[in-house]
Structures are given as structure tokens and as C-alpha cells.
Enzyme design. Structure first.
Site, mmCIF file in Angstrom:
data_model
loop_
_atom_site.group_PDB
_atom_site.id
_atom_site.type_symbol
_atom_site.label_atom_id
_atom_site.label_comp_id
_atom_site.label_asym_id
_atom_site.label_seq_id
_atom_site.Cartn_x
_atom_site.Cartn_y
_atom_site.Cartn_z
ATOM 1 N N GLU A 196 36.855 46.414 -25.935
ATOM 2 C CA GLU A 196 35.527 47.066 -25.704
ATOM 3 C C GLU A 196 34.385 46.223 -25.434
ATOM 4 O OE1 GLU A 196 35.308 50.136 -25.921
ATOM 5 O OE2 GLU A 196 36.103 51.093 -27.847
ATOM 6 N N HIS A 245 36.008 49.155 -20.556
ATOM 7 C CA HIS A 245 37.208 48.703 -21.476
ATOM 8 C C HIS A 245 38.404 48.678 -20.787
ATOM 9 C CE1 HIS A 245 38.169 52.793 -23.544
ATOM 10 N NE2 HIS A 245 39.230 52.277 -23.113
ATOM 11 N N ASP A 303 48.524 48.398 -25.660
ATOM 12 C CA ASP A 303 47.571 48.816 -27.195
ATOM 13 C C ASP A 303 48.380 49.853 -27.816
ATOM 14 O OD1 ASP A 303 47.163 50.714 -25.267
ATOM 15 O OD2 ASP A 303 44.996 50.020 -25.250
ATOM 16 N N ASN A 308 33.139 52.864 -20.509
ATOM 17 C CA ASN A 308 32.391 51.708 -20.771
ATOM 18 C C ASN A 308 32.919 50.197 -20.097
ATOM 19 O OD1 ASN A 308 34.493 51.086 -22.404
ATOM 20 N ND2 ASN A 308 33.471 51.570 -24.217
#
Ligand code: GLP
Length: 240
Positions: free
Chosen positions: A142, A137, A67, A135
Site C-alpha cells: 500500500e 499498490h 500475496d 491507489n
């Protein structure tokens, strides 16, 4: 998922480096998928040392990063382009033309997404290194990202921005968007190496191990992949 429990971050980094080096010996022109975040820094340090000692060579290795932040110039110290050069590429014998990250600076973000996705479709990643967000990811996929998602522009969760604030002067400076490989691109890798370290990831590890695959917790998709190795240190595994 094959789970390897190690004592601490040092051991996690060493074990991960051994696995990457083994692949590089077997396949000197391997394609590696690389990750940012604090977790793989120790792995990269080990790889730099092995490269400088002449034990491994990156001359034929190709890399694709997961990313890149949008709305941040490539030259910004916290761009993932800068991160990767600082923590790995500047210290090894890799060829710059073999290094790939999404190019968010081109002005046309959708064109950058399409270009990266096309490149990924034409290549096969032999080993994808992953960290994990609290979380769940992976990359910047996400919660609630569909499992068949390809490369896209993601709006980052507030929790993710707060977690990454430590690299910036203030929360305001943390980008709100990124281009990330989608879950489908990640799952196309032949082999996946997930690294999880530290107390702050203990709940995340518990969720990963105990939950059924669901887009609510993106990393759970890895249970559908045939060749995943997860290296977890004692602190991260403390709630198991
Ligand atoms: C960022 C990256 C992820 C990384 C995550 C966790 O959000 N996009 O690829 O896994 O941070 O980072 P850390 O290893 O610092 O906990």
C-alpha cells in the site's frame, strides 16, 4: 518502462500471454511470479488454452504468488490459493509442489512471512506479472511502503478493501490483513509485466506515467527497474 498500448482487455490478455509463452519456450523451467485480481484472469484463460492445445507446458514451471489474505482459510473461495486454482492451476499441467503462495493458515503469521521471504531469496523470478490497485499498490504494498520492504504482514487500506468487496458478500467479510511480497522482492524479478485495464484505472495510469518514484505511489518504483513492460488498454490510457 516499455509501454504497449492495446485496444481492449481481450488484446491485453493476448499480448500478455504471448510474452509469457515466449519466455516459457525459451526457458521451460522458468519461475513465474503471479498476481490475483480481475486483470490477469484473461491472461490465465489464454495460457490455459495454449496449454490444452499443447503449445506450452507447465511441467517444469515454478510459480510464486504475490500475496495471500490473512484470517481466511485456504479453502475459502476468495483466498488467493482458491483463486489461483480456479483460474489457472486446476486447468494446466503444473505440479502442485511447484506452486507457492504465502501460507497464512499456519497460525504463526510471522513464521509464514519468514518462510516465504527465505524461499523468495533463494529463487530468481524470471517474470513477475503485476496488476495495480487504484491507489498504486502492487501486490498488497500500500502507499508509503518503503521501497526496501521485504515480505511482510500488511494492514489493508479501506480503499483497497472496498475495491475488493465485490468478491465478498459484504465489506465486513473482506480481510483486514494480508501477507505480501515486499517491493524489494518484486523488484528482484528479472523482468516485470504490468497489466492495466479499464476506465477505473485511468487516473492511476496517469499518475504512474507522470509521477516521480515515491513511496506515496508504490508502482512508481518500477521506474527504477530495467526491464518493465506495461500493457495498457485504451480505457485505462484515456487520460494520457
Ligand atoms: C488486489 C491484488 C493486487 C491486484 C489488485 C488489483 O489488491 N492484491 O495484486 O493488482 O487487487 O486488482 P484488479 O485487477 O481486480 O483491479
Amino acid at each position: 518502462m516499455k509501454i504497449i498500448k492495446v485496444k481492449n482487455y481481450e488484446e491485453l490478455s493476448q499480448k500478455a500471454a504471448q510474452l509469457v509463452a515466449k519466455l516459457m519456450h525459451k526457458k521451460p523451467d522458468a519461475t513465474l511470479g503471479l498476481a490475483t485480481g480481475s486483470t490477469p484472469i484473461g491472461l490465465y484463460k489464454q495460457l490455459i488454452a495454449m496449454n490444452q492445445e499443447g503449445l506450452i507446458s507447465f511441467q517444469q514451471i515454478k510459480t510464486y504468488n504475490l500475496d495471500e489474505y490473512c484470517d481466511l482459510p485456504q479453502s475459502h473461495p476468495q483466498s488467493y490459493y482458491s483463486f489461483m486454482h480456479e483460474h489457472l492451476f486446476d486447468h494446466i499441467d503444473i505440479l502442485e509442489e511447484n506452486v507457492h503462495l504465502p501460507e497464512c493458515e499456519c497460525g504463526d503469521l510471522q513464521a509464514a512471512v519468514d518462510k516465504y521471504n527465505q524461499m523468495l531469496k533463494k529463487t530468481t523470478i524470471d517474470l513477475q506479472v503485476l496488476g495495480i490497485g487504484r491507489n498504486g499498490h502492487i501486490g498488497f504494498n500500500e502507499p508509503h511502503t518503503p521501497f526496501d520492504q521485504e515480505t511482510f504482514i500488511v494492514r489493508l487500506e479501506e480503499k483497497t478493501r472496498i475495491d475488493n468487496q465485490r468478491f465478498f458478500n459484504s465489506l465486513d467479510e473482506v480481510p483486514k490483513r494480508a501477507i505480501t511480497m515486499g517491493i524489494k522482492n518484486i523488484m528482484a524479478a528479472k523482468r516485470i509485466l504490468l497489466l492495466i485495464s479499464g476506465k477505473s484505472k485511468a487516473e492511476t495510469v496517469k499518475k504512474l506515467i507522470t509521477s516521480e518514484p515515491s513511496p506515496d505511489f508504490p508502482a512508481s518504483v518500477l521506474k527504477y527497474h530495467k526491464k518493465v513492460t506495461v500493457i495498457i488498454d485504451e480505457e485505462a490510457a484515456s487520460l494520457l
